[in-house]
Design a protein around this motif. Structure first.
Motif, short mmCIF file in Angstrom:
data_model
loop_
_atom_site.label_atom_id
_atom_site.label_comp_id
_atom_site.label_asym_id
_atom_site.label_seq_id
_atom_site.Cartn_x
_atom_site.Cartn_y
_atom_site.Cartn_z
N LEU A 47 28.74 -40.06 72.29
CA LEU A 47 27.67 -39.27 72.20
C LEU A 47 26.70 -39.81 70.84
CD1 LEU A 47 28.88 -35.61 73.00
CD2 LEU A 47 27.27 -37.19 74.50
N ILE A 48 27.49 -39.90 69.75
CA ILE A 48 26.87 -40.48 68.51
C ILE A 48 26.18 -41.69 69.00
CG2 ILE A 48 27.29 -40.91 66.01
CD1 ILE A 48 29.73 -38.90 66.39
N ILE A 83 22.88 -41.26 59.87
CA ILE A 83 23.82 -40.90 60.49
C ILE A 83 24.91 -40.17 59.69
CG2 ILE A 83 25.41 -40.83 62.65
CD1 ILE A 83 23.65 -43.37 63.47
N ALA A 140 18.53 -35.05 65.75
CA ALA A 140 19.46 -34.74 66.75
C ALA A 140 20.68 -34.25 65.91
CB ALA A 140 19.87 -36.15 67.34
N LYS A 141 21.37 -33.36 66.73
CA LYS A 141 22.56 -32.68 66.30
C LYS A 141 23.48 -32.84 67.41
CE LYS A 141 20.63 -29.02 63.41
NZ LYS A 141 20.62 -27.70 62.97
N ILE A 142 24.80 -33.43 66.90
CA ILE A 142 25.99 -33.54 67.83
C ILE A 142 27.04 -33.08 67.07
CG2 ILE A 142 27.37 -35.05 69.08
CD1 ILE A 142 25.34 -36.98 68.67
N ILE A 154 20.44 -38.18 62.13
CA ILE A 154 21.52 -37.53 63.28
C ILE A 154 22.67 -37.05 62.47
CG2 ILE A 154 22.85 -38.32 64.98
CD1 ILE A 154 21.00 -40.45 65.45
N ASN A 159 33.66 -37.45 69.28
CA ASN A 159 32.39 -37.47 69.81
C ASN A 159 31.70 -38.79 69.72
OD1 ASN A 159 31.63 -34.39 70.51
ND2 ASN A 159 32.65 -34.56 68.67
N LYS A 211 18.96 -44.52 70.53
CA LYS A 211 17.36 -44.04 71.18
C LYS A 211 16.38 -44.81 69.88
CE LYS A 211 19.44 -39.94 73.42
NZ LYS A 211 19.35 -38.63 73.59
N HIS A 212 17.00 -45.11 68.93
CA HIS A 212 16.16 -45.40 67.90
C HIS A 212 15.84 -46.67 67.46
CE1 HIS A 212 15.89 -41.01 66.70
NE2 HIS A 212 17.15 -41.05 66.90
N ALA A 245 25.38 -43.36 71.48
CA ALA A 245 23.91 -43.25 72.63
C ALA A 245 22.89 -42.58 71.75
CB ALA A 245 24.76 -42.41 73.59
N GLU A 246 23.13 -41.65 71.06
CA GLU A 246 21.91 -41.09 70.34
C GLU A 246 21.49 -41.98 69.31
OE1 GLU A 246 19.07 -38.38 69.90
OE2 GLU A 246 20.66 -37.89 71.03
#
Length: 301
Positions: free
Chosen positions: A210-211, A174, A298-300, A197, A207, A217-218, A213-214
């Motif tokens: 959002l970071i 990340i 993923a991109k935030i 990510i 952010n 997911k893994h 939560a993403e």
């Protein structure tokens, strides 16, 4: 001329005052116990520990006396940094700089010694106020063991030891969108796989939800490596208490690049955002790397 002389005299008196006060403080306040870089790496490998790191930047955001170039201060950010600094979570290493005694500074360059002497002389009491001086801390500079180190003769072995942390591991990186950890070098060559990510390279904490939560997911089998400034300190903690091994890896990739170049000063690195060398990347940059882009899940930004 007289005014300049007065100003220089005042500056000298101020410097003498701060350093004299700090010397006196060292007789009355024991320094925090901070383990070495090598002990920190060994603990991470043996215990599969997560890592939250504090440097001067995290300190300034914690006490809210300064914005960073890439992260603005906030009440919430300060609160989280204060809480995590005192954490006693199992298998979580809370890391601070090993800079509070002259012995700690022995291996550093003149420039680095000067920086940390000034920093500690000004802020020792504030550090001690927020630390648990009965706690064992680990060394946050295990990721910054090249440019500020005076003797650079045996650092290949050091970096090889660091690489053991992710040997044969599946990695979730990340990072800021222009950090590009491991791109153009073999830092993660011994890992099993890499996914990424991408998060904002500046003010990532804006952010944060959002970071996080993403990331969740893994799979928890993945080793999470985070390079997001002070956001990484907090993200590593929150992922750890959710069952991940998460490491705030900071500037390790940049230090490794400087090691490979054998440079003695902080220099720009092609296609990478290096704030310390004023190496900012524009959104229109022409970077191309097919393998890297395939790793992004993923991109935030």
């Amino acid at each position: 001329m007289f005014n300049n002389l007065v100003m220089r005299t005042k500056n000298k008196i101020s410097i003498i005052y701060f350093f004299s006060k700090d010397i006196i403080l060292t007789f009355y306040k024991k320094p925090p116990k901070v383990l070495t870089n090598e002990e920190t790496i060994e603990k991470i490998i043996k215990g599969k520990c997560s890592v939250c790191r504090y440097g001067d930047g995290e300190f300034h955001l914690m006490v809210q006396n300064r914005d960073l170039k890439f992260q603005n201060r906030s009440e919430q950010l300060s609160k989280r940094l204060k809480e995590i600094l005192l954490s006693e979570e199992e298998n979580l290493l809370v890391c601070i700089p090993k800079v509070f005694t002259m012995k700690d500074l022995k291996r550093r360059t003149k420039q680095s010694k000067r920086f940390w002497k000034d920093h500690v002389a000004n802020y020792r009491l504030l550090w001690y106020k927020h630390l648990n001086l009965d706690k064992n801390y680990y060394n946050s500079t295990f990721t910054r063991n090249y440019i500020a180190i005076n003797d650079k003769s045996n650092l290949e072995a050091y970096f090889n030891e660091v690489k053991r942390i992710w040997e044969n591991r599946d990695l979730l990186i990340i990072e800021g969108q222009y950090s590009r950890l491991g791109v153009g070098n073999d830092l993660f060559k011994n890992s099993k796989s890499i996914i990424r990510i991408l998060a904002p390279h500046e003010n990532a904490y804006n952010n944060y939800d959002l970071i996080l939560a993403e990331a969740k997911k893994h799979s928890k089998d993945k080793l999470v490596l985070i390079a997001l400034g002070p956001t990484a300190t907090i993200l590593a903690y929150d992922l750890h208490i959710s069952g991940y091994q998460a490491i705030d890896i900071g500037h390790l990739d940049v230090e490794f690049e400087w090691f490979l170049k054998k440079t003695l000063v902080r220099t720009k690195i092609e296609n990478k955002y290096v704030i310390e060398a004023n190496n900012k990347i524009e959104k229109s940059d022409s970077f191309k790397d097919e393998k890297y882009y395939k790793e992004i899940v993923a991109k935030i930004v």
